[in-house]
Design a protein around this motif. Structure first.
Motif, PDB file in Angstrom:
ATOM      1  N   MET A 113       0.854  -1.189   0.000  1.00  0.00           N
ATOM      2  CA  MET A 113       0.000   0.000   0.000  1.00  0.00           C
ATOM      3  C   MET A 113       0.883   1.229   0.000  1.00  0.00           C
ATOM      4  O   MET A 113       2.001   1.191   0.515  1.00  0.00           O
ATOM      5  N   VAL A 114       0.394   2.311  -0.592  1.00  0.00           N
ATOM      6  CA  VAL A 114       1.237   3.493  -0.758  1.00  0.00           C
ATOM      7  C   VAL A 114       1.745   4.008   0.593  1.00  0.00           C
ATOM      8  O   VAL A 114       2.938   4.247   0.781  1.00  0.00           O
ATOM      9  N   THR A 115       0.846   4.145   1.548  1.00  0.00           N
ATOM     10  CA  THR A 115       1.247   4.728   2.835  1.00  0.00           C
ATOM     11  C   THR A 115       2.174   3.798   3.620  1.00  0.00           C
ATOM     12  O   THR A 115       3.172   4.235   4.175  1.00  0.00           O
ATOM     13  N   THR A 116       1.856   2.522   3.635  1.00  0.00           N
ATOM     14  CA  THR A 116       2.676   1.641   4.463  1.00  0.00           C
ATOM     15  C   THR A 116       4.036   1.367   3.810  1.00  0.00           C
ATOM     16  O   THR A 116       5.003   1.103   4.507  1.00  0.00           O
ATOM     17  N   GLN A 165      -3.103   9.694  12.109  1.00  0.00           N
ATOM     18  CA  GLN A 165      -4.146  10.420  11.373  1.00  0.00           C
ATOM     19  C   GLN A 165      -4.011  10.299   9.862  1.00  0.00           C
ATOM     20  O   GLN A 165      -4.954  10.548   9.135  1.00  0.00           O
ATOM     21  N   THR A 166      -2.827   9.944   9.386  1.00  0.00           N
ATOM     22  CA  THR A 166      -2.647   9.913   7.939  1.00  0.00           C
ATOM     23  C   THR A 166      -2.637   8.498   7.368  1.00  0.00           C
ATOM     24  O   THR A 166      -2.772   8.320   6.176  1.00  0.00           O
ATOM     25  N   ILE A 167      -2.450   7.492   8.215  1.00  0.00           N
ATOM     26  CA  ILE A 167      -2.561   6.116   7.729  1.00  0.00           C
ATOM     27  C   ILE A 167      -3.928   5.611   8.112  1.00  0.00           C
ATOM     28  O   ILE A 167      -4.071   4.866   9.056  1.00  0.00           O
ATOM     29  N   VAL A 168      -4.955   6.041   7.421  1.00  0.00           N
ATOM     30  CA  VAL A 168      -6.282   5.560   7.760  1.00  0.00           C
ATOM     31  C   VAL A 168      -6.395   4.153   7.193  1.00  0.00           C
ATOM     32  O   VAL A 168      -6.124   3.925   6.023  1.00  0.00           O
ATOM     33  N   ARG A 209     -14.603   5.617  16.449  1.00  0.00           N
ATOM     34  CA  ARG A 209     -14.253   6.073  15.108  1.00  0.00           C
ATOM     35  C   ARG A 209     -13.156   5.171  14.579  1.00  0.00           C
ATOM     36  O   ARG A 209     -12.198   4.858  15.281  1.00  0.00           O
ATOM     37  N   LEU A 210     -13.284   4.741  13.344  1.00  0.00           N
ATOM     38  CA  LEU A 210     -12.274   3.844  12.782  1.00  0.00           C
ATOM     39  C   LEU A 210     -11.195   4.637  12.059  1.00  0.00           C
ATOM     40  O   LEU A 210     -11.445   5.265  11.040  1.00  0.00           O
TER      41      LEU A 210
END
Ligand code: HEM
Ligand code: PLO
Length: 497
Positions: free
Chosen positions: A81-84, A189-192, A464-465
């Motif tokens: 995944m892009v973020t991970t 907050q940025t790796i939802v 909240r997820l």
């Protein structure tokens, strides 16, 4: 697997090119609830497109067992995944790395390092007890005023992980601690979990403030990690490892070869082994996982206790009978505190911090429930649906810790209870997490009673997820229990080594 080409095809949600099944996923509902609801229309096993990716959703324990345990190895892959990929330098960690021989030996090293000085030795327990002590002083200082338990809990668990990973402990307000908590918050907050950037890989080509913020936080993290790493390399003595970073440095295979030859070897030597990047990414991950999951579970627990004061009272009664108030509870008391354990379990059942686990991917052609599944298929295991399945739990929406006890008050653990996952990808921090939860909850409830802040509504229990399922902010009042009204910090911790 006895599947044949004549398998009935899996029901699949309607989808559009590029957008995938977005239409069916739209709405205010968090992903785990939406995926469960879709199960009532499409059946317990169905497919959808997350952006361009064909994804199978598993909502039942029977199918989850196949994916995680029975054919665990066939489904042990992880998607890129892009973020991970950014977070982990291209999968040099444990959680987001694909299933490879290198990953296996890396995971084994991490597990051994955890055992070497966490579990088994009294060291970890002392670290946690120290943090519980500081947390209690923090809470005591609220003197009956309403407080948000989030920040003090977050500081306490961050301190535990900092001691465990780098042997650093911080006073409240230490700038390094503040910067750690800030970058971590930014990453959270940025790796939802299942966020847009990960579903639509092409989004990374557009200006993207979220991705920029993630990159900034990663930079702050890396500066700190490099500093810790250099300090450790200088002071590493070759004796007993002082912390996780020492243990990982000793376990490196990639650089050792180069070291033996007296010069830093060419990069190619490091490629096949566990190199410095792996060490750094593991430290960062132990850190992130250790903080987010434990603090979130504790916040859920307190939120449920505010709704169920009778449960809190019963835990306190058990603690009074088994431990009393002359000393802090330790792991050796755990066997005699089944009700306390059942409360922790019930919290992890009703609000699993990772309600859809981390996505799995099929490494070969395999099957689920007799349906064949192609290599490369993504699989989302909806742990929420399993933990709320009326086939396995009566009144699953009710908070009832006794469901984890039999008629004699002894522990029972249904096999469909799997807050840490199961199989080859089961959580590596499980025993660490259980130890921490036990010591925090027992230490807090021995000394304090938590009650709703006057004039403030009870905590919302929906949550909240994000990267984990978190409760919304709330506040409570903390009252010292009889025998604990004085100053804290003079407790006899007893000999625990
Ligand atoms: C993976 C739960 C604490 C490290 C996971 C997974 C779950 C989970 C559900 C994913 C399993 C899967 O994808 O199939 C929890 C819960 C915790 C907790 C409920 C506490 C209440 C920790 C701690 C650490 C940790 C304290 C480390 C210090 C990891 C790692 C993985 C993982 C490295 C990835 C394993 C892999 O992919 O092979 N955890 N965790 N966790 N957890 Fe935890
Ligand atoms: C939390 C924020 C950190 O800065 C980085 C990080 C590392 C590991 C992740 C963790 C975050 C969130 C919770 C995760 C954990 C690995 C296993 C754990 C996903 C993103 C769970 C519950 O599955």
């Amino acid at each position: 697997g006895h599947h044949s080409p004549s398998d009935p095809p899996l029901p699949c949600l309607p989808s559009l090119p590029l957008l995938g099944s977005l239409m069916s996923l739209r709405g205010d509902q968090p992903l785990h609830l939406r995926l469960r609801e879709l199960g009532t229309r499409y059946g317990p096993l169905y497919a959808l497109y997350l952006g361009p990716y064909y994804t199978v959703v598993v909502n039942s324990y029977q199918h989850a067992r196949e994916v995680l345990l029975v054919r665990g190895k066939e489904f042990a892959g992880r998607p890129k995944m892009v973020t991970t990929e950014l977070l982990t330098r291209g999968g040099k960690d444990i959680a987001f790395s694909d299933y490879t021989p290198l990953w296996k030996s890396h995971r084994r090293l991490v597990q051994n390092s955890f055992t070497r000085f966490g579990e088994g030795t009294g060291r970890l327990q002392n670290i946690v007890l120290e943090a519980v002590e500081v947390l209690c002083c923090d809470l005591q200082a609220s003197r009956g005023q309403a407080v948000d338990p989030g920040p003090p809990l977050m500081r306490a668990v961050t301190n535990v992980v900092c001691s465990l990973v780098f042997s650093s402990t911080y006073q409240p307000g230490d700038p390094e601690l503040t910067s750690v908590m800030e970058y971590n918050e930014g990453i959270v907050q940025t790796i939802v979990n299942g966020g847009l950037v990960d579903i639509y890989p092409w989004l990374r080509f557009f200006p993207n403030p979220t991705l920029d913020r993630l990159k900034d936080c990663i930079k702050v993290r890396d500066t700190l990690l490099n500093k810790k790493l250099e300090e450790h390399k200088v002071s590493l003595s070759g004796g007993e490892p002082r912390d996780l970073l020492d243990a990982l440095l000793e376990g490196q295979t990639g650089v050792k070869q180069a070291r033996g030859s007296g010069v830093k070897g060419p990069r190619s030597l490091e490629v096949e082994g566990i190199c410095e990047d792996h060490v750094l990414m593991t430290a960062a991950e132990a850190f992130g996982a250790g903080v987010e999951t434990t603090s979130t579970t504790l916040l859920w627990l307190l939120a449920f206790l505010l709704h169920h004061p009778e449960v809190q009272g019963r835990v306190q009664k058990e603690l009074d009978e088994v431990v009393g108030c002359g000393r802090s509870p330790t792991v050796s008391d755990r066997a005699l505190l089944p009700y306390l354990d059942s409360v922790i379990n019930e919290v992890m059942r009703i609000r699993p911090v990772s309600p859809v686990l981390i996505p799995h991917i099929a490494l070969t052609t395999s099957s689920i429930g007799g349906h064949s599944i192609c290599k490369g298929t993504r699989v989302l295991v909806n742990l929420w649906a399993i933990h709320h399945d009326p086939e396995h739990w009566d009144t699953p929406e009710d908070f009832r810790p006794e469901r984890f006890l039999d008629n004699e008050g002894q522990r029972v653990t249904p096999s469909c209870f799997m807050p840490f996952g199961a199989g080859p990808r089961v959580c590596v921090g499980e025993s660490l997490a259980r130890l921490e939860l036990f010591l925090f909850v027992s230490g807090l409830l021995q000394r304090f009673t938590f009650s709703p802040a006057p004039g403030v509504s009870l905590p919302d229990l929906q949550g909240r997820l994000g990267v984990v399922l978190q409760p919304l902010r709330y506040s409570l009042t903390v009252t010292a229990r009889p025998g604990w009204e004085g100053e804290m910090g003079e407790v006899d911790k007893g000999e625990v080594d």
